[in-house]
Enzyme design. Sequence first.
Site, PDB file in Angstrom:
ATOM      1  N   ASP A   9      33.823  49.693  49.976  1.00 29.37           N
ATOM      2  CA  ASP A   9      33.864  48.964  48.810  1.00 29.37           C
ATOM      3  C   ASP A   9      32.207  47.371  49.361  1.00 29.37           C
ATOM      4  OD1 ASP A   9      33.484  47.210  46.673  1.00 29.37           O
ATOM      5  OD2 ASP A   9      35.525  45.855  47.372  1.00 29.37           O
ATOM      6  N   ASP A  11      32.012  43.790  47.888  1.00 29.44           N
ATOM      7  CA  ASP A  11      32.209  42.953  47.586  1.00 29.44           C
ATOM      8  C   ASP A  11      33.406  42.379  47.898  1.00 29.44           C
ATOM      9  OD1 ASP A  11      29.866  42.359  46.769  1.00 29.44           O
ATOM     10  OD2 ASP A  11      30.389  41.734  44.229  1.00 29.44           O
ATOM     11  N   GLY A  46      35.196  44.045  40.864  1.00 29.57           N
ATOM     12  CA  GLY A  46      34.989  45.960  41.365  1.00 29.57           C
ATOM     13  C   GLY A  46      34.744  46.427  39.832  1.00 29.57           C
ATOM     14  N   ARG A  49      29.292  44.162  35.516  1.00 32.17           N
ATOM     15  CA  ARG A  49      28.645  43.229  35.106  1.00 32.17           C
ATOM     16  C   ARG A  49      29.151  43.469  33.894  1.00 32.17           C
ATOM     17  NH1 ARG A  49      22.783  42.430  36.152  1.00 32.17           N
ATOM     18  NH2 ARG A  49      23.713  43.232  38.271  1.00 32.17           N
ATOM     19  N   SER A 116      27.980  47.060  42.094  1.00 32.57           N
ATOM     20  CA  SER A 116      26.993  45.883  42.255  1.00 32.57           C
ATOM     21  C   SER A 116      25.763  47.107  42.412  1.00 32.57           C
ATOM     22  CB  SER A 116      27.571  44.856  43.040  1.00 32.57           C
ATOM     23  OG  SER A 116      26.077  44.307  42.951  1.00 32.57           O
ATOM     24  N   ASN A 118      23.452  44.615  42.396  1.00 33.65           N
ATOM     25  CA  ASN A 118      23.260  43.691  43.472  1.00 33.65           C
ATOM     26  C   ASN A 118      22.839  44.333  45.089  1.00 33.65           C
ATOM     27  OD1 ASN A 118      21.386  41.730  41.967  1.00 33.65           O
ATOM     28  ND2 ASN A 118      23.213  41.205  41.420  1.00 33.65           N
ATOM     29  N   ASP A 170      39.354  45.973  47.999  1.00 32.85           N
ATOM     30  CA  ASP A 170      40.527  44.588  47.959  1.00 32.85           C
ATOM     31  C   ASP A 170      40.434  44.721  46.162  1.00 32.85           C
ATOM     32  OD1 ASP A 170      37.053  44.763  46.422  1.00 32.85           O
ATOM     33  OD2 ASP A 170      37.973  42.139  46.921  1.00 32.85           O
TER      34      ASP A 170
HETATM   35  P1  B16 Z   1      26.666  43.181  39.488  1.00 34.14           P
HETATM   36  P2  B16 Z   1      32.623  45.300  44.886  1.00 34.14           P
HETATM   37  C1  B16 Z   1      31.358  44.699  42.191  1.00 34.14           C
HETATM   38  O1  B16 Z   1      31.151  44.824  43.290  1.00 34.14           O
HETATM   39  C2  B16 Z   1      32.586  42.593  42.250  1.00 34.14           C
HETATM   40  O2  B16 Z   1      33.525  42.989  42.644  1.00 34.14           O
HETATM   41  C3  B16 Z   1      32.290  42.641  40.258  1.00 34.14           C
HETATM   42  O3  B16 Z   1      33.054  41.622  40.480  1.00 34.14           O
HETATM   43  C4  B16 Z   1      30.872  42.186  39.612  1.00 34.14           C
HETATM   44  O4  B16 Z   1      31.062  42.569  38.733  1.00 34.14           O
HETATM   45  C5  B16 Z   1      30.262  44.373  40.234  1.00 34.14           C
HETATM   46  O5  B16 Z   1      30.320  44.173  41.830  1.00 34.14           O
HETATM   47  C6  B16 Z   1      29.373  44.104  39.574  1.00 34.14           C
HETATM   48  O6  B16 Z   1      27.911  43.352  40.530  1.00 34.14           O
HETATM   49  O7  B16 Z   1      27.019  41.865  38.452  1.00 34.14           O
HETATM   50  O8  B16 Z   1      26.333  42.807  41.228  1.00 34.14           O
HETATM   51  O9  B16 Z   1      25.902  44.409  38.817  1.00 34.14           O
HETATM   52  O10 B16 Z   1      34.008  44.672  44.585  1.00 34.14           O
HETATM   53  O11 B16 Z   1      32.190  47.439  43.965  1.00 34.14           O
HETATM   54  O12 B16 Z   1      31.417  46.101  45.454  1.00 34.14           O
HETATM   55 MG    MG Z   2      35.178  44.295  45.746  1.00 33.60          MG
END
Ligand code: B16
Ligand code: MG
Length: 212
Positions: A9, A11, A46, A49, A116, A118, A170
């Site tokens: 993962d 974030d 996780g 958005r 994400s 991003n 996480d």
């Molecule tokens: P984005 P991961 C997740 O990343 C984040 O934990 C989560 O808080 C967020 O809403 C999601 O990505 C979407 O992110 O807005 O940047 O597309 O933990 O799966 O790496």
């Molecule tokens: Mg995460």
Amino acid sequence: MKYRGIIFDLDGVICSTDEYHYLAWKALADRLGIPFDRERNNLLRGVSRMASLDIILEKSEKTYTDEEKAAFAEEKNTLYRQLLKRMSPADLSDDVKTTLDALRKTDLKLAIGSSSKNTPFILERIGLSHFFDAVADGNCITRSKPHPEVFLKAAEMIGLSPADCLVVEDAHAGVEAAAAGGFDCAAMGDARDDARANWHLERFSDLSKCLG
Ligand code: B16
Ligand code: MG
């Protein structure tokens, strides 16, 4: 080795963008007069958005149209990306950097499995754009964690079956996704004590204990 590949993962595991997510959602929630704190922020780990926005809006007295919700998500993402610009390779902890460098010297395939959209921008900011064998992220899936799609996609990209891969997560939603996809899971951070995980990591470098 017990595994042939590791799917990380992003974030909360590789880097700490979770604080920036919190600050950006908090700014939106404050503007809309919706209660939001760090404890509620943990529910968003996780989660995609739009699903995150729905969780925030559960505490709103108003209902919003799909167009308004799309604009809110865009507003949060614009602020979030502004904050991400502060990141640099120095934001990679020594613990993560040393462990990744050691893993890169083994035969293990290494992949990212993040919800994400991003992800490419974040990997670029922290200097890991070309480090992983495969990157599966929010741009290539239709169902976000706790659905296992992103991990299944990552395993497919590195040519391994779920039984041969370890997922590092996480978020409770991510641990659930790993189990649903037939992956072993090493849980850390917020999800460290999740009973569905096979391994419980105090810190990222404890990964070495799972590889036997
Ligand atoms: P984005 P991961 C997740 O990343 C984040 O934990 C989560 O808080 C967020 O809403 C999601 O990505 C979407 O992110 O807005 O940047 O597309 O933990 O799966 O790496
Ligand atoms: Mg995460």
